[in-house]
Design an enzyme around this catalytic site. Structure first.
Site, PDB file in Angstrom:
ATOM      1  N   ARG A  15     -15.439 -15.957  29.916  1.00 29.64           N
ATOM      2  CA  ARG A  15     -16.724 -16.340  29.345  1.00 29.64           C
ATOM      3  C   ARG A  15     -17.829 -15.319  29.620  1.00 29.64           C
ATOM      4  O   ARG A  15     -18.876 -15.354  28.982  1.00 29.64           O
ATOM      5  CB  ARG A  15     -17.140 -17.712  29.878  1.00 29.64           C
ATOM      6  CG  ARG A  15     -16.427 -18.869  29.174  1.00 29.64           C
ATOM      7  CD  ARG A  15     -16.883 -20.200  29.713  1.00 29.64           C
ATOM      8  NE  ARG A  15     -16.256 -20.527  30.982  1.00 29.64           N
ATOM      9  CZ  ARG A  15     -16.555 -21.581  31.718  1.00 29.64           C
ATOM     10  NH1 ARG A  15     -17.501 -22.427  31.315  1.00 29.64           N
ATOM     11  NH2 ARG A  15     -15.932 -21.826  32.859  1.00 29.64           N
ATOM     12  N   GLY A  77      -4.214 -22.586  39.029  1.00 30.26           N
ATOM     13  CA  GLY A  77      -5.075 -23.560  39.671  1.00 30.26           C
ATOM     14  C   GLY A  77      -5.561 -23.133  41.036  1.00 30.26           C
ATOM     15  O   GLY A  77      -5.035 -22.205  41.655  1.00 30.26           O
ATOM     16  N   ASN A 227     -20.372 -18.538  35.539  1.00 28.88           N
ATOM     17  CA  ASN A 227     -19.259 -18.437  34.593  1.00 28.88           C
ATOM     18  C   ASN A 227     -19.597 -17.653  33.334  1.00 28.88           C
ATOM     19  O   ASN A 227     -18.700 -17.294  32.575  1.00 28.88           O
ATOM     20  CB  ASN A 227     -18.772 -19.831  34.202  1.00 28.88           C
ATOM     21  CG  ASN A 227     -18.083 -20.536  35.348  1.00 28.88           C
ATOM     22  OD1 ASN A 227     -17.224 -19.956  36.005  1.00 28.88           O
ATOM     23  ND2 ASN A 227     -18.473 -21.773  35.627  1.00 28.88           N
ATOM     24  N   ASN A 376     -48.046  25.417  50.936  1.00 31.90           N
ATOM     25  CA  ASN A 376     -48.685  24.869  49.739  1.00 31.90           C
ATOM     26  C   ASN A 376     -48.061  25.496  48.495  1.00 31.90           C
ATOM     27  O   ASN A 376     -47.961  26.720  48.379  1.00 31.90           O
ATOM     28  CB  ASN A 376     -50.183  25.153  49.747  1.00 31.90           C
ATOM     29  CG  ASN A 376     -50.893  24.479  48.580  1.00 31.90           C
ATOM     30  OD1 ASN A 376     -51.346  23.345  48.679  1.00 31.90           O
ATOM     31  ND2 ASN A 376     -50.983  25.186  47.459  1.00 31.90           N
ATOM     32  N   ARG A 439     -46.053  40.762  38.469  1.00 34.35           N
ATOM     33  CA  ARG A 439     -46.407  40.398  37.095  1.00 34.35           C
ATOM     34  C   ARG A 439     -46.935  41.642  36.392  1.00 34.35           C
ATOM     35  O   ARG A 439     -47.365  42.602  37.035  1.00 34.35           O
ATOM     36  CB  ARG A 439     -47.447  39.282  37.081  1.00 34.35           C
ATOM     37  CG  ARG A 439     -48.773  39.636  37.732  1.00 34.35           C
ATOM     38  CD  ARG A 439     -49.657  38.416  37.893  1.00 34.35           C
ATOM     39  NE  ARG A 439     -50.970  38.773  38.397  1.00 34.35           N
ATOM     40  CZ  ARG A 439     -51.824  37.926  38.960  1.00 34.35           C
ATOM     41  NH1 ARG A 439     -51.485  36.674  39.096  1.00 34.35           N
ATOM     42  NH2 ARG A 439     -53.011  38.317  39.381  1.00 34.35           N
TER      43      ARG A 439
END
Length: 466
Positions: A15, A77, A227, A376, A439
């Site tokens: 289910r 069972g 269930n 930092n 850079r």
């Protein structure tokens, strides 16, 4: 007294309509069978047997060696399921508690109380019962003049008077172990389903003039079996309310408990405030005096005292005392923050150790790195840790400054007190107290912007005239 446990977990759970084995569906952030086994562990069972069937491997993979296993090849069972444990427990003296793997709300307190009554009364069996406003479909408890159990009558067999009884059988029991298996050997499958029912053991024991008692749990939801997905959601609702209540009674402030999701194994210190939309999962530990949330997800992480975490995601991370994380930060596995660390907005940390007083305030990625004290990182700085084949380590020693939009190409080491200029791409080590700049030199062309604009507008005019 030797206490043993049997957990019935062999049902496929059709289910649920799921590929996942039924008892592995989670309630409160943990598989249902995990809650049941934990309750047995809290009453210190000497042996716990989990009866498995369909999907046994997945249950065994989850529970591991916490329990022993018995296989129920065919589901014939509840009595047949318990009988599968006989080879392991049949010769043991002591008490056996029988539970179901899909009843995640059961508590050790109720199990202790059931065992107490069982011992005091010298019972062969004790049934856990509950009072239900609407007991339709459930077996009724019929008590004798002494208050013990004389029988359990299923709904279909009830008289009109018996249908009015509100006390129901939960299906959970405490048995004298040897008497349980002796009675099970007498159970037959002479019924419409041709199954062996555990409830028949109660009738057999009563017929033998054995004492059968009942413990009525004050919280009927402890007996709630799952269930289907509707029942799963209902169990989740009750579990969440129970968990939240426990934390609040322990000194944690939940601003909106209905919109706060805390897993069963999460620990939170006193005077911590948890804001709405927060999800705390796994084995997360949170210290005292923290503010967590809103809209924060933390899984399997350890958070110190006085920490503020806002609108962020943490997975297998460590955050030191008085640190701040977020908003919109992501701490991935291996992220370890020291004390008074600041992790700001849109920052991602992965497999990196950051010492005390480090600041990574915004729009940065720190991965596979070791960062010293008081470093930092400027906005947009990142550690470039992957070369397409392997992850490489970046080391930044204490008191260094990493400017905005800096790329640290690992493997690379930035020395103590070094200064890396904004916009640099660093491919070689920087020694202590050095300044690094990498850079292109800036070139300014006077008046050239006006020439570009005129050129653009002329092209636009010519295009419009065509």
């Amino acid at each position: 007294m030797n206490i043993m446990g049997i957990v019935l977990a062999a049902g496929q759970g059709k289910r649920m309509k799921s590929k996942l084995y039924k008892v592995l569906h989670e309630v409160g952030g943990k598989p249902m069978v995990g809650h049941v086994v934990h309750a047995l562990e809290q009453i210190e069972t000497q042996r716990t047997i989990v009866v498995v069937g369909h999907g046994a491997e997945s249950v065994q993979a989850y529970l591991g060696d916490r329990v022993e296993y018995a296989m129920q090849e065919q589901q014939l069972g509840t009595g047949h399921a318990v009988l599968q444990a006989e080879a392991l427990l049949g010769r043991e003296d002591g008490l056996t508690v029988v539970l179901y793997g899909d009843t995640p709300l059961i508590t050790s307190e109720s199990l202790h109380e059931m065992i107490r009554i069982h011992r005091e009364k010298g019972a062969a069996a004790t049934v856990m019962t509950a009072i239900m406003d609407d007991p339709t479909g459930l077996g009724r408890i019929i008590r004798n003049e002494q208050g013990g159990v004389s029988s359990i009558v299923e709904q279909k067999d009830c008289t009109a008077a018996q249908r009015e009884i509100k006390e129901i059988n939960s299906g959970m029991y405490c048995f004298s172990n040897r008497k349980l298996f002796e009675a099970l050997s007498q159970v037959t499958n002479n019924n419409a389903q041709q199954e062996y029912y555990l409830t028949d053991v109660i009738g057999i024991l009563v017929g033998q003039n054995e004492i059968v008692e009942a413990y009525c749990t004050p919280d009927a939801m402890e007996t709630y079996g799952v269930n289907d997905r509707v029942a799963l959601a209902e169990a989740e609702r009750f579990m969440r309310a129970r968990i939240n209540r426990r934390h609040m009674l322990n000194g944690v402030t939940l601003i909106d408990p209905a919109n706060t999701y805390i897993g069963a194994d999460v620990q939170i210190g006193a005077d911590t405030v948890v804001l709405p939309g927060t999800v705390l999962k796994g084995c997360t530990e949170i210290g005292e005096d923290c503010v967590i949330g809103p809209q924060t997800e933390i899984t399997d992480s350890k958070i110190g005292d006085g920490v503020h975490i806002r609108q962020s995601v943490l997975l297998e991370a460590v955050v030191g005392n008085r640190s701040a994380v977020g908003p919109f930060a992501y701490l991935r596995p291996g992220a370890k923050l020291g004390e008074q660390v600041k992790i700001g907005d849109f920052v991602e940390i992965k497999n990196a150790v950051l010492a005390d007083d480090v600041k990574v305030s915004h729009l940065s990625y720190i991965g596979d790195a070791r960062i010293g004290k008081n470093v930092n990182f400027g906005c947009g700085a990142i550690t470039v840790n992957y070369d397409g084949f392997n992850k490489q380590l970046t080391e930044v020693e204490e008191d260094a400054f990493i400017g905005s939009n800096v790329n640290l190409i690992a493997p690379v080491k930035i020395g103590k007190g070094a200064y890396v200029v904004a916009g640099s791409t660093i491919t070689h080590n920087v020694e202590a107290n050095d300044l690094a700049i990498a850079r292109e030199r800036q070139v300014n062309k006077p008046g050239y912007a006006e020439k570009l604009r005129k050129k653009f507008y002329e092209k636009k005019r010519q295009s419009q005239n065509k």
